[in-house]
Design a protein around this motif. Structure first.
Motif, PDB file in Angstrom:
ATOM      1  N   SER A 206       4.884  -3.090   5.874  1.00  9.85           N
ATOM      2  CA  SER A 206       4.043  -3.886   6.196  1.00  9.85           C
ATOM      3  C   SER A 206       4.703  -4.957   7.134  1.00  9.85           C
ATOM      4  CB  SER A 206       3.933  -4.801   4.739  1.00  9.85           C
ATOM      5  OG  SER A 206       3.230  -6.137   4.835  1.00  9.85           O
TER       6      SER A 206
ATOM      7  N   ARG B  53      -0.318  -2.715   8.951  1.00 10.48           N
ATOM      8  CA  ARG B  53      -0.840  -3.693   8.220  1.00 10.48           C
ATOM      9  C   ARG B  53      -1.318  -2.890   6.739  1.00 10.48           C
ATOM     10  NH1 ARG B  53      -5.827  -6.466  10.064  1.00 10.48           N
ATOM     11  NH2 ARG B  53      -5.631  -7.561   8.173  1.00 10.48           N
ATOM     12  N   ILE B  54      -0.571  -3.109   5.581  1.00  6.94           N
ATOM     13  CA  ILE B  54      -0.572  -2.512   4.294  1.00  6.94           C
ATOM     14  C   ILE B  54      -0.728  -3.323   3.409  1.00  6.94           C
ATOM     15  CG2 ILE B  54      -0.275   0.057   5.301  1.00  6.94           C
ATOM     16  CD1 ILE B  54       2.514  -0.560   4.336  1.00  6.94           C
ATOM     17  N   ALA B  55      -1.349  -3.055   2.382  1.00  2.00           N
ATOM     18  CA  ALA B  55      -1.059  -3.897   0.884  1.00  2.00           C
ATOM     19  C   ALA B  55       0.135  -3.881   0.379  1.00  2.00           C
ATOM     20  CB  ALA B  55      -2.048  -3.704   0.070  1.00  2.00           C
TER      21      ALA B  55
ATOM     22  N   ALA C 299      -3.358   3.973   2.919  1.00  7.45           N
ATOM     23  CA  ALA C 299      -3.760   2.541   2.751  1.00  7.45           C
ATOM     24  C   ALA C 299      -4.026   2.272   1.366  1.00  7.45           C
ATOM     25  CB  ALA C 299      -4.725   2.020   3.714  1.00  7.45           C
TER      26      ALA C 299
ATOM     27  N   TYR D 286     -12.019  -4.819   1.296  1.00 11.47           N
ATOM     28  CA  TYR D 286     -10.689  -4.264   1.029  1.00 11.47           C
ATOM     29  C   TYR D 286     -10.452  -2.922   2.112  1.00 11.47           C
ATOM     30  CZ  TYR D 286      -6.233  -2.913  -0.905  1.00 11.47           C
ATOM     31  OH  TYR D 286      -4.800  -2.589  -1.111  1.00 11.47           O
TER      32      TYR D 286
ATOM     33  N   GLU E 208     -10.013  -4.122   5.556  1.00 12.38           N
ATOM     34  CA  GLU E 208      -8.788  -4.944   5.678  1.00 12.38           C
ATOM     35  C   GLU E 208      -7.424  -4.004   6.081  1.00 12.38           C
ATOM     36  OE1 GLU E 208      -6.113  -8.317   3.547  1.00 12.38           O
ATOM     37  OE2 GLU E 208      -7.854  -7.820   2.918  1.00 12.38           O
ATOM     38  N   ASN E 209      -7.512  -2.989   5.301  1.00  5.39           N
ATOM     39  CA  ASN E 209      -6.323  -2.079   5.175  1.00  5.39           C
ATOM     40  C   ASN E 209      -6.443  -0.658   6.112  1.00  5.39           C
ATOM     41  OD1 ASN E 209      -4.444  -3.627   3.032  1.00  5.39           O
ATOM     42  ND2 ASN E 209      -6.410  -4.006   2.464  1.00  5.39           N
ATOM     43  N   THR E 210      -7.561  -0.473   6.876  1.00  9.34           N
ATOM     44  CA  THR E 210      -7.773   0.772   7.415  1.00  9.34           C
ATOM     45  C   THR E 210      -8.361   0.354   8.643  1.00  9.34           C
ATOM     46  OG1 THR E 210      -9.812   1.344   6.561  1.00  9.34           O
ATOM     47  CG2 THR E 210      -7.938   1.910   5.173  1.00  9.34           C
TER      48      THR E 210
END
Length: 272
Positions: free
Chosen positions: A31, A61-63, A227, A241, A244-246
């Motif tokens: 991240s 950008r990953i959770a 992700a 979500y 935001e993450n892919t």
């Protein structure tokens, strides 16, 4: 740990969207938010350690803080490098959220002092953590913590050989490098091959299900796997979500949400 501007350079120059095609032991996705919260010397240690173990490092950008892809299996990590006894709730809130979204999640916590260790034990029961879901790994220092992370990734991914490189965090000097075998006998190698074959078969099933969603291709499916995680986690993910993450488009994110949640959509016959 307070944020500090990094003095290191990104060791990756390849497109992070194509990590599934990497060679060596696998890929470590870090991240970018978590990276910026760490001391530059620690990030340099991580980069060198991963290189010694034949992992490629990508900043994305990953959770979770880290995701390892080994042999077709994705293992996710929360890595708490600075346990703040006075501000614990955000850590456990994040754990409860991510454990529902990632099938293989571990939480590594650096607890160098007795007070921090006692605080962690009290908090673990206070926030009603379920034993083994996810697995918590307490460590005494952050370098040990990252070594544990790589060992877990190797073990879950079915990798036979493991390089261990220890560095002094403050000086950055190499103290020693050890080459060790994680699997020594033919029986262990046979078991590893069986587990890897099952992992590949599981990935084939995953890709078959996700690419059955209209407009979703193999690249999209791999991005969702890395992700978000399992099919169950993807089914629960919101449109916001996913965006935001892919790198999926808004139309594709909407299609995924409708596919799993709208009976009028997934029960109707579709003609391509």
């Amino acid at each position: 740990m307070a944020q500090q501007k990094s003095s290191y350079s990104d060791p990756t120059t390849q497109n992070t969207s194509h990590f599934a095609n990497s060679g060596g032991a696998g890929v470590c996705m870090m991240s970018s938010t978590w990276r910026d919260e760490q001391h530059p010397s620690f990030i340099n240690f991580i980069s060198s350690f991963l290189s010694a173990n034949s992992f490629r490092l990508n900043f994305v950008r990953i959770a979770p803080d880290l995701i390892f892809n080994c042999g077709g299996l994705s293992i996710s990590f929360i890595f708490a490098t600075n346990w703040n006894c006075d501000n614990i709730e955000p850590v456990f809130s994040r754990v409860k959220k991510l454990k529902e979204q990632f099938a293989h999640l571990y939480v590594v916590v650096s607890l160098p002092t007795r007070d921090q260790n006692d605080s962690f034990v009290r908090s673990y029961f206070k926030y009603s953590m379920e034993l083994g879901r996810p697995t918590f790994v307490p460590v005494q220092d952050i370098e040990m913590g990252f070594e544990k992370i790589v060992k877990i990734a190797h073990s879950r991914g079915g990798i036979v050989l493991l390089y261990e490189a220890r560095f002094s965090f403050h000086s950055g000097s190499l103290l020693y490098t050890r080459y060790s075998a994680a699997c020594k006998q033919q029986d262990a190698i046979s078991k590893m091959k069986t587990e890897r074959r099952q992992s590949v078969q599981g990935m084939d099933i995953f890709l078959g299900v996700i690419t059955s969603i209209p407009s979703i291709d193999y690249h999209d499916a791999n991005a969702l796997n890395q992700a978000i995680g399992s099919i169950e986690a993807i089914a629960k993910a919101s449109k916001e979500y996913i965006l935001e993450n892919t790198d999926l488009s808004a139309d594709k994110a909407e299609m995924i949400v409708r596919f799993f949640r709208d009976p009028k959509f997934y029960l109707n016959p579709k003609i391509n």
